[in-house]
Write a protein that holds these residues in place. Structure first.
Motif, short mmCIF file in Angstrom:
data_model
loop_
_atom_site.label_atom_id
_atom_site.label_comp_id
_atom_site.label_asym_id
_atom_site.label_seq_id
_atom_site.Cartn_x
_atom_site.Cartn_y
_atom_site.Cartn_z
N ILE A 52 84.65 25.85 17.08
CA ILE A 52 85.69 25.62 18.10
C ILE A 52 87.04 25.57 17.38
O ILE A 52 87.26 24.70 16.53
N PRO A 53 87.95 26.48 17.71
CA PRO A 53 89.27 26.44 17.07
C PRO A 53 90.09 25.28 17.62
O PRO A 53 89.85 24.80 18.72
N GLY A 54 91.04 24.79 16.82
CA GLY A 54 91.99 23.79 17.31
C GLY A 54 91.74 22.40 16.79
O GLY A 54 92.49 21.47 17.12
N GLY A 55 90.74 22.20 15.96
CA GLY A 55 90.49 20.89 15.36
C GLY A 55 89.58 21.06 14.17
O GLY A 55 88.73 21.95 14.17
N ARG A 56 89.76 20.23 13.15
CA ARG A 56 88.99 20.44 11.93
C ARG A 56 88.59 19.09 11.35
O ARG A 56 89.42 18.17 11.26
N ILE A 57 87.31 18.93 11.00
CA ILE A 57 86.86 17.70 10.35
C ILE A 57 87.23 17.79 8.87
O ILE A 57 86.82 18.72 8.17
N VAL A 58 88.04 16.83 8.43
CA VAL A 58 88.51 16.87 7.04
C VAL A 58 87.89 15.77 6.19
O VAL A 58 87.97 15.81 4.96
N HIS A 59 87.27 14.76 6.84
CA HIS A 59 86.70 13.67 6.06
C HIS A 59 85.53 13.06 6.81
O HIS A 59 85.57 12.93 8.03
N VAL A 60 84.48 12.68 6.08
CA VAL A 60 83.30 12.05 6.68
C VAL A 60 83.04 10.72 5.99
O VAL A 60 83.06 10.63 4.76
N VAL A 61 82.83 9.68 6.84
CA VAL A 61 82.52 8.35 6.31
C VAL A 61 81.13 7.94 6.76
O VAL A 61 80.79 8.10 7.94
N ASP A 62 80.34 7.42 5.82
CA ASP A 62 79.08 6.76 6.20
C ASP A 62 78.78 5.74 5.12
O ASP A 62 79.12 5.95 3.95
N ARG A 63 78.13 4.63 5.50
CA ARG A 63 77.86 3.62 4.48
C ARG A 63 76.80 4.10 3.50
O ARG A 63 76.65 3.55 2.42
N HIS A 64 76.05 5.13 3.89
CA HIS A 64 75.11 5.75 2.95
C HIS A 64 75.80 6.96 2.33
O HIS A 64 76.04 7.96 3.03
N PRO A 65 76.10 6.94 1.01
CA PRO A 65 76.87 8.02 0.39
C PRO A 65 76.20 9.39 0.57
O PRO A 65 76.87 10.39 0.84
#
Lengths: 334, 361
Positions: A24-37
């Motif tokens: 989907i154009p128009g947005g991009r995930i640049v970072h992911v957080v989870d307590r499990h590395p």
């Protein structure tokens, strides 16, 4: 400028979001957080060139992040949503919204005060059959809608055996809350008002010791007098079996859809799917990207979020007590 | 002539459904409709209806009820009055020693229903009621349950919706279903018999608790009289079975015909869906789609079957499929539904043993 999205929580739903956003154009995930590395890292890789960490706080403080997609378990929703709002981030939040009405009120207050875009991921709304239903209702095909009857049956039990988190009301809020909210939200949306009384019954199919009914029905009466009957059952015999039906009765006609009338795959290799429900995450993520880019207002409004959640809590209480539960109007108009 | 005397039938009041029942009766070999009878103090329109029906089918129209009920050539009385007179007329016919086939509902109050059951128990004749249990798909569902294919029924969902019909298409006069002075209530009183009798027939279980909600949404006669046109109910039955019912009259039911009736039943070992309008042919013409039910309309089939069975069972002194006690049980659920609407809470359904008079010693 394409909005930069931080994803918090890297479980199964987050994976669906990443896969939907990938094309989907128009947005991009640049970072992911989870307590499990390892989970954070794996999903960051799936999202392309995203970075990852185990620390949601630093993500929220990062001025390069425009929006967050919160996919953690419900017990963390309130704190993360409020913190994200206070950092000026646009928010996409996985359902259920939280675990208590008090939390929901604080979350909606923070979102409103900060003026950040907020979309609750009521995925069922984005299933094509329901988008079409709502569109037909809004187009006046049946006149004013007065009653909704939703039937969702499946041959299913949660994965995880007796460890399934859905068996633990403290973590999921109870089955009538975390799954009932899907159908309740649809009724709130289609009938355009707030439930004011709820009654529920249920049963346990597979073991008398399951701590929550796998099957239930909820009846709602709305402030404008409209009615809803919402059925949810996992008790179809064959795992993967499916029966979905929805009827909306209006002052000039009736809308009806049933998976019994759908054509589709029948194969030893695959259980039937509801064709009319396919592609919901894509629709949902496209809508959120439109919200982020100022092209659309969030389809799920704060008033609807609160109305549906209050009704879900009342339904759970009704199941527990055997009584019909009145639902108070919100003290602050949303 | 084979020497077997004909079964004589009298239609006692002809203001509801009599026009569709009478030709069925006349088509059954060995049945003679001797007369239509209306009470002398019934409203003029009731007498008009009786006269019109009598004219149309060459049946004499009388007004002396006691005299008609004393006739030895009358064996069976079919009651087609407005609902509030059902129980009283049925008791009168039973007291005269006749068999009774009553239109639904069985009675419009639980007190009347109790008196009627007691009258039926002490009568020489037998009593049954119009129902839809002979609908082919309901018979198939019962057979599947009896064969064990579904295991133990755990939950049922019934949706029974009629399409408008208030301008004479299926309701002779709108007030007959909307004015409580005639109907005894709204569409719950009118229609709830059908889904409740079906649930009891399929499960063999009694309804224990009812939660009801209803609305006055669609029709001027219902608003004028302050009665519901649509209801949604949650039931608990014996054995922990749960059931839901959507019932009423709406502008257009989700089916091509006058009625949409569907059931979803979940059992421990299988599930079943039932649409009384299926199987059907789809008929397409430019700008038009309609369904042609295979084997004919289920409702008409059920009515014909219930009348044929009633004539056969009552004529031969056999217990009918649907007894006075079954009628009482449907009224008990209707009574509970209205009590739930008043209180806004689930209510316990009365059992016959709770209300029946102690036997006279």
């Amino acid at each position: 400028m394409t909005p930069r999205i931080g994803l918090i929580g890297a479980g199964a739903i987050a994976r669906d979001h990443v896969q939907a956003l990938a094309h989907i154009p128009g947005g991009r995930i640049v970072h992911v957080v989870d307590r499990h590395p390892e989970r954070a890292q794996a999903l960051a890789r799936l999202a392309g060139d995203a970075t990852w960490s185990t620390d949601a706080a630093s993500l929220l403080e990062n001025p390069d992040i425009d929006a967050v997609d919160i996919c953690t378990s419900p017990d963390s929703h309130a704190a993360l949503t409020i913190a994200a709002a206070e950092h000026g981030k646009a928010i996409h939040l996985e359902k259920p919204v939280a675990l208590s009405l008090e939390e929901v009120d604080r979350m909606l207050e923070a979102v409103s005060r900060q003026g950040v875009p907020f979309l609750l991921g009521q995925t069922a709304r984005f299933q094509p059959v329901h988008l079409e239903l709502a569109s037909a209702v809004q187009a006046g095909v049946i006149g004013q809608a007065r009653a909704v009857h939703i039937t969702w049956y499946a041959g299913h039990i949660w994965p995880g055996g007796w460890r399934a988190w859905q068996l633990d009301a403290a973590r999921c809020g109870g089955h009538l809350v975390h799954n009932g909210i899907h159908a309740i939200d649809l009724a709130v949306w289609l009938l355009g008002d707030r439930p004011e009384r709820a009654f529920a019954r249920g049963f346990r199919t597979f073991s008398p010791d399951v701590p929550t009914p796998d099957s239930f029905h909820i009846t709602l009466r709305f402030a404008n007098g409209a009615l809803a009957l919402l059925e949810w059952s996992y008790a179809l015999r064959q795992r993967g079996d499916l029966l979905r039906r929805v009827v909306v009765i209006g002052e000039e006609g009736t809308l009806h859809h049933s998976t019994e009338g759908e054509s589709g795959l029948r194969s030893d290799a695959s259980r039937p799917v509801a064709v009319g429900t396919l592609g919901a995450f894509d629709q949902q993520m496209r809508h959120w990207i439109d919200v982020l880019n100022g092209k659309a207002e969030a389809l799920v409004t704060p008033a609807q979020v609160r109305a549906a959640f209050a009704a879900a809590l009342a339904s759970q209480e009704s199941y527990a007590t055997g009584r019909a539960i009145p639902i108070a109007a919100p003290e602050v108009a949303l | 002539m084979n020497g077997i005397p004909p079964l004589g039938v009298v239609i006692l009041s002809a203001v509801r459904h009599a026009a569709s029942y009478l030709p069925v009766l006349q088509s059954i070999p060995g049945v003679v409709v001797q007369a239509i009878c209306e009470e002398p103090d019934a409203p003029a329109w009731a007498h008009d209806d009786a006269a019109a029906l009598g004219d149309a089918h060459a049946v004499p129209v009388l007004t002396d009820v006691p005299a008609v009920l004393e006739r030895t050539d009358v064996d069976l009385v079919l009651i087609c009055s407005e609902p509030v007179r059902h129980a009283r007329l049925a008791m009168q016919a039973l007291a005269a020693g006749k068999h009774v086939l009553s239109d639904k509902p069985f009675a419009t109050s639980l007190a009347d229903a109790t008196l009627l059951v007691e009258a039926a128990e002490n009568a020489a004749g037998r009593m049954t009621m119009i129902h839809r249990l002979y609908s082919p798909s309901i018979q198939r569902a019962r057979a599947a349950i009896d064969a064990g294919h579904l295991g133990l029924p755990r939950s049922l969902d019934l949706e029974w919706l009629a399409s408008d019909g208030l301008s004479g298409e299926s309701v002779e006069r709108a007030d007959l279903v909307a004015d409580p002075e005639l109907s005894g209530g709204g569409e719950l009183m009118n229609f709830l018999t059908y889904p409740v009798s079906t649930i009891r027939y399929l499960t063999g279980a009694e309804v224990r608790s009812v939660y009801a909600q209803a609305g006055m949404f669609f029709f001027e006669p219902h608003r004028r009289h302050g009665v519901e046109d649509l209801g949604m109910l949650s039931l608990e039955l014996d054995h922990g079975i749960i059931a839901t019912i959507t019932v009423g009259r709406v502008p257009q039911a989700p089916a091509p015909g006058a009625v949409s009736s569907s059931i979803r039943l979940i059992g421990s070992h299988g599930h079943l869906t039932l649409d009384e309008g299926q199987p059907a042919l789809d008929a397409w013409r430019p700008g038009e789609r309609r369904a042609i039910p295979i084997g004919g309309d289920a409702g008409q089939h059920a009515v014909r079957a219930v009348i044929e069975h009633a004539v056969d069972d009552l004529g031969h002194g056999r217990q009918p499929l649907f007894t006075a006690h079954d009628g009482w049980a449907t009224v008990a659920v209707i009574d509970a539904a209205y009590r739930s609407l008043e209180t806004g809470q689930p209510v316990t359904v009365q059992r016959f043993s709770d209300v029946a008079r102690a036997p006279q010693i």
